[in-house]
Design a protein around this motif. Structure first.
Motif, PDB file in Angstrom:
ATOM      1  N   GLU A 174     -29.465  23.761 -80.316  1.00 40.80           N
ATOM      2  CA  GLU A 174     -29.367  24.308 -81.670  1.00 40.80           C
ATOM      3  C   GLU A 174     -29.838  25.761 -81.699  1.00 40.80           C
ATOM      4  N   ARG A 175     -30.920  26.035 -80.983  1.00 46.63           N
ATOM      5  CA  ARG A 175     -31.439  27.408 -80.936  1.00 46.63           C
ATOM      6  C   ARG A 175     -30.436  28.338 -80.256  1.00 46.63           C
ATOM      7  N   ASP A 176     -29.818  27.876 -79.180  1.00 45.07           N
ATOM      8  CA  ASP A 176     -28.805  28.679 -78.492  1.00 45.07           C
ATOM      9  C   ASP A 176     -27.683  29.078 -79.448  1.00 45.07           C
ATOM     10  N   THR A 177     -27.205  28.097 -80.201  1.00 44.10           N
ATOM     11  CA  THR A 177     -26.090  28.338 -81.118  1.00 44.10           C
ATOM     12  C   THR A 177     -26.458  29.370 -82.172  1.00 44.10           C
ATOM     13  N   ARG A 178     -27.634  29.212 -82.777  1.00 46.04           N
ATOM     14  CA  ARG A 178     -28.059  30.166 -83.804  1.00 46.04           C
ATOM     15  C   ARG A 178     -28.241  31.563 -83.222  1.00 46.04           C
ATOM     16  N   ASP A 179     -28.882  31.644 -82.060  1.00 44.56           N
ATOM     17  CA  ASP A 179     -29.168  32.954 -81.473  1.00 44.56           C
ATOM     18  C   ASP A 179     -27.902  33.695 -81.054  1.00 44.56           C
ATOM     19  N   GLN A 180     -26.920  32.952 -80.559  1.00 43.09           N
ATOM     20  CA  GLN A 180     -25.716  33.584 -80.028  1.00 43.09           C
ATOM     21  C   GLN A 180     -24.664  33.885 -81.089  1.00 43.09           C
ATOM     22  N   THR A 181     -24.783  33.259 -82.258  1.00 46.79           N
ATOM     23  CA  THR A 181     -23.741  33.430 -83.275  1.00 46.79           C
ATOM     24  C   THR A 181     -24.214  34.160 -84.528  1.00 46.79           C
ATOM     25  N   ARG A 182     -25.493  34.521 -84.607  1.00 48.85           N
ATOM     26  CA  ARG A 182     -25.950  35.214 -85.812  1.00 48.85           C
ATOM     27  C   ARG A 182     -25.267  36.575 -85.921  1.00 48.85           C
ATOM     28  N   GLY A 183     -25.076  37.021 -87.144  1.00 53.31           N
ATOM     29  CA  GLY A 183     -24.344  38.259 -87.380  1.00 53.31           C
ATOM     30  C   GLY A 183     -25.096  39.510 -86.992  1.00 53.31           C
ATOM     31  N   ILE A 184     -26.435  39.450 -87.009  1.00 53.56           N
ATOM     32  CA  ILE A 184     -27.254  40.619 -86.707  1.00 53.56           C
ATOM     33  C   ILE A 184     -27.965  40.425 -85.375  1.00 53.56           C
ATOM     34  N   ALA A 185     -27.746  41.356 -84.448  1.00 52.21           N
ATOM     35  CA  ALA A 185     -28.419  41.357 -83.142  1.00 52.21           C
ATOM     36  C   ALA A 185     -28.397  39.998 -82.449  1.00 52.21           C
ATOM     37  N   PRO A 186     -27.214  39.444 -82.191  1.00 52.08           N
ATOM     38  CA  PRO A 186     -27.155  38.150 -81.499  1.00 52.08           C
ATOM     39  C   PRO A 186     -27.608  38.278 -80.047  1.00 52.08           C
TER      40      PRO A 186
END
Length: 216
Positions: A174-186
């Motif tokens: 879940e953390r990987d997904t959020r970190d890699q797909t966030r719109g700001i500074a992924p």
């Protein structure tokens, strides 16, 4: 600005341990940017803030949070929260709140000030791409999902938290997904960062690999 060694990578890749040991070996200061984001998230939770709250309220809280990193410890004002920020709940909200521009803008300045007049090893998820794009040395630590899950599970069990391996795996993915797909500074692999694979290696092996790369 002093020399900056920036280390990025996903959760559980070994960034914090390696960065801390590397700083000790080189006589550099150590900065854990992830701990700063966790501390801000903890501050928000303590003050009853929600990820959907407006920029104004979040900005007001973060500017009065007193978040700082000092000698390997992270503080909110005078309170050492180094252990309190390591729970799964804080980790979850750290990732969620870190997607907010007001949070990243505030901590960007905090991180750069920390390296203004000293040599530093800094680790996080956007240190090579956003925070210190001109760092002296850049590394991207990586490991398999299974390896990172084992490390996360062991870390949480050592903290006395009741968690299953399945829950630890869910936390990592879940953390990987959020970190890699966030719109700001992924989380990305900077083009000029050297990739260091840590799967199946102990701390000393990875440390020696990086020291050899620095000397090249």
């Amino acid at each position: 600005m002093g020399k900056v060694i920036a280390i990025d990578g996903p959760s559980g890749a070994g960034k914090s341990t390696i960065a801390r040991r590397l700083a000790q070996r080189l006589g550099f200061s150590y900065l854990d940017t992830g701990a700063l984001y966790r501390a801000v998230a903890l501050c928000f939770l303590k003050r009853g803030m929600h990820p959907d709250d407006g920029d104004g309220p979040l900005t007001e809280v973060v500017k009065t949070s007193g978040v700082r990193f000092d000698k390997g410890k992270v503080f909110l004002g005078d309170q050492d929260v180094s252990d309190e920020i390591r729970t799964p709940e804080v980790g979850h909200y750290s990732s969620v709140f870190s997607a907010r521009k007001v949070v990243r803008d505030f901590l960007l300045e905090v991180q750069r000030k920390a390296a203004a007049d000293q040599d530093v090893v800094v680790e996080g998820r956007d240190t090579t791409s956003v925070v210190f794009p001109d760092a002296w040395k850049k590394f991207y630590l990586d490991a398999s999902t299974a390896e990172r899950t084992r490390r996360r599970y062991r870390q949480l069990k050592e903290m006395g938290l009741a968690i299953t391996e399945k829950e630890a795996e869910h936390d990592v993915v879940e953390r990987d997904t959020r970190d890699q797909t966030r719109g700001i500074a992924p989380l990305v692999k900077a083009k000029d960062a050297i990739i260091v694979e840590t799967t199946g290696k102990d701390v000393e092996e990875v440390l020696e690999d990086i020291l050899a790369l620095i000397k090249d």
